[in-house]
Design a protein around this motif. Sequence first.
Motif, PDB file in Angstrom:
ATOM      1  N   ARG A   1       1.981  -3.830   3.790  1.00  0.00           N
ATOM      2  CA  ARG A   1       1.361  -4.959   4.473  1.00  0.00           C
ATOM      3  C   ARG A   1      -0.154  -4.741   4.619  1.00  0.00           C
ATOM      4  N   ARG A   2      -0.506  -3.531   4.955  1.00  0.00           N
ATOM      5  CA  ARG A   2      -1.919  -3.200   5.111  1.00  0.00           C
ATOM      6  C   ARG A   2      -2.670  -3.372   3.784  1.00  0.00           C
TER       7      ARG A   2
ATOM      8  N   ILE B   1       0.036  -6.637  12.051  1.00  0.00           N
ATOM      9  CA  ILE B   1      -0.039  -5.267  11.552  1.00  0.00           C
ATOM     10  C   ILE B   1       1.023  -4.387  12.205  1.00  0.00           C
TER      11      ILE B   1
ATOM     12  N   HIS C   1       4.940  -0.679   6.302  1.00  0.00           N
ATOM     13  CA  HIS C   1       3.692  -0.930   7.047  1.00  0.00           C
ATOM     14  C   HIS C   1       2.499  -0.805   6.112  1.00  0.00           C
TER      15      HIS C   1
ATOM     16  N   TYR D   1       6.535  -5.591   9.889  1.00  0.00           N
ATOM     17  CA  TYR D   1       6.565  -5.752   8.436  1.00  0.00           C
ATOM     18  C   TYR D   1       7.745  -6.638   8.080  1.00  0.00           C
TER      19      TYR D   1
END
Lengths: 339, 286, 148
Positions: free
Chosen positions: C85-86, B273, C82, B276
């Motif tokens: 991806r989450r 997390i 980000h 990326y």
Amino acid sequence: MEEYIISLEDLKKLADNLIKEGTDLFLPSPDNSRFVRLKKADELKLAPEARPSDISAKQAAFPKCDPVLFYKRDKSTVELKDAEPSANQVLFGLKPCDAAAFGIMNKVFNWDYKDNFFNKRLENTLVIGLACTYSDDYCFCTSVGLSPVSETGSDIFLVRLSDAQFAARAVTDKGIQFVKKYSQLFAKGDSSKSKPALESIKGPARKFDSKKVKDWLDKNFETDFFNPVGDTCLGCGQCAFVCPTCHCFDIVDEDYSYSEGRRMKNWDACQFSLFTLHASGHNPRDNQAKRYRQRVNHKFKYYIDRFKEILCTGCGRCSRGCPVTIDIGSIVTKIGNLT
Amino acid sequence: MADIISIARGVFENKKADILIGYTKATSEGRTRPVIVRSADEVQNLVLNSSCLNNLATYLTRKENKGKKVAIVAKGCDIKSIVQLIAESQIKRENVYIIGVKCNGVKRSFEGEDSKKIAEKCLNCNVRTPHLADETVDMSDEGLTGKDEKAELIEKLDSMSAEERFAFWEEQFEKCIKCYACRQACPLCYCERCIADKSMPRWVESSPTKRGNFAWNIVRAFHLSGRCIGCNECERVCPAGIPLSLLNRKMVMVAKSEFGYESGMSADAPTLIGTYDLKDKEEFIK
Amino acid sequence: MSDSSFEPKIVAFVCNWCTYTGADLAGTSRMKYQSNVRMIRLPCTGRIDPMFIIKAFESGADGVLVSGCHPGDCHYTAGNYHARRRWILFRQLLKFVGIDESRVFFSWVSASEGKKWVDVINEVTDTVRSKGPFTNYQKLNKEFTING
């Protein structure tokens, strides 16, 4: 005391009648994790040899979440509606350590303020207790004034005579009325039947003197005795939430939407670090050892000071289920040996 | 090879750590409990066997242990959580002294039928020999066996319709009593103030109502997505018997299939997390 | 699917720099689109916590849209990466707990894509309308069991 004989078949018939009348029946779930509603009468099982269910029966009078009121508001008005406590319920096969808990909690819920929610629920509840043949290293009912055969808290008390037959004692007026109402299912019996069964029950091996525990607690508030417990206690609320006598709660308002919501009364636990956190940021119980000291003191000192009862029925749930096996029985036994 | 007691004594005698987190006997036979030992005089009651179920790494991030040099007895799975904590900058490698356990699997639970079975997490374990340790100790092999029932359940859930899955979880989450034992036992739930405890604004409803339980359990599972190392402590400690490992394991599988990532294996690699990739999938984005 | 009078409630979490400006452009260009959407502006898609989506469903949303800058365009360089991806993880989690993940939509709409915003909103609204109200989640709202 009136004693009757009832077969398992007749108990199932009784359950069937009650379900048809719209009474909620509760008994330990098949995996013995909690109390669940009995949906079909032939699934009724009474197991005096089973360990106390992982979560106690206190939900019957003190649910994990309990609505206090419902509200609606629009631009100019607020409409409030009181919540109505539930319908009649019968608790089947409560261990003496579960049954006795209602009487203990009753004192705090009727001390200065009368808690109508608790009282109404208890009033609508019939407790059918069951003599318990289970015991393990975590049980200690005999050290807190109870026993595997005590009838305290039960309206009707069952003793298993054989797999298919139970002796039933009507303990309270409520119990007597109940037996009268279903008298065709209860055959007359006498105590000679249940006596040998009761005498064969030995009870837990653990023994401590609760008076000595209180004596020590009276004198030792500032102590490092609880530090090792504080070291490993994770600060979850498991012990309080599975306990039949822990009764702390929190009140919160929750919205359904901007204009509608409810006020809830939810379980809370003294082992949470937020339990005593002040708005200022100060926390008088700022470590886990102090929180555990509170738990022991509340159970074995404060409650006795105020209500002359030990706030513990020795069921051992908190210790059996504790993620890190903190055993309150061995801790108070140690305290008892300190004086 | 040395036993746990002499290793622990050595830790204090050679001043390798200020405190040692290990296991000791609990009241009843067949159980152990965590203990914190502070000197060589206290080590004689330490034990190590297949009843050492707890993941002790959860104590590493506690306020009172911060800044101390801590020795810890850790099985492979526990070491994964230590690695993850290092990767997430929660602890420093030089502040932990890892006594790695060569482990042959632990019991599924302390008591009952499950105590004769091997824990499900042990069945596909890839770290029976510790992958990060300062010294190692052997745990006896008790020849525990068992079946991975949860893997079958995950497959079954995947093959259900969304409605059926929702009904399954509705029934499971309803049991939740919000004692937060899952959170407290988890080595990776280290937030000083959990989102579930914040009330201004209230994100996760504190009531153990259906709505509150759904919110809590989804948020918990999501916050562990790509981080959970699969020690299954949450499920073991749940007094309501909710199969929480299903959620965590599913997300471990997703992390693996979508990103080829496995948490707790390397302290130097970026976390899932925390980073990326320009080539991350976006077929679901319009 | 449901009765024709049903109008879905859609919550859109959008980033300040691209999608919000794109929606603004749609407005100043006097483009028309369906009015079912309630927009919530945040600095960046990276700020959009999956909890917001749960909260939206708790508050009665039938569908949720998350929208931000195209890859490479993020005002903060990498917020949208980000976030992406989450979302990959979160969608799978939603799916696994049986929450219809196709009620959650994602899009990249830049400041110049007023037209795309209009198309996205119309498409999202039509899809959710055809799915009907999100009763599965909404029924959780008022239910609780006292016992058992």
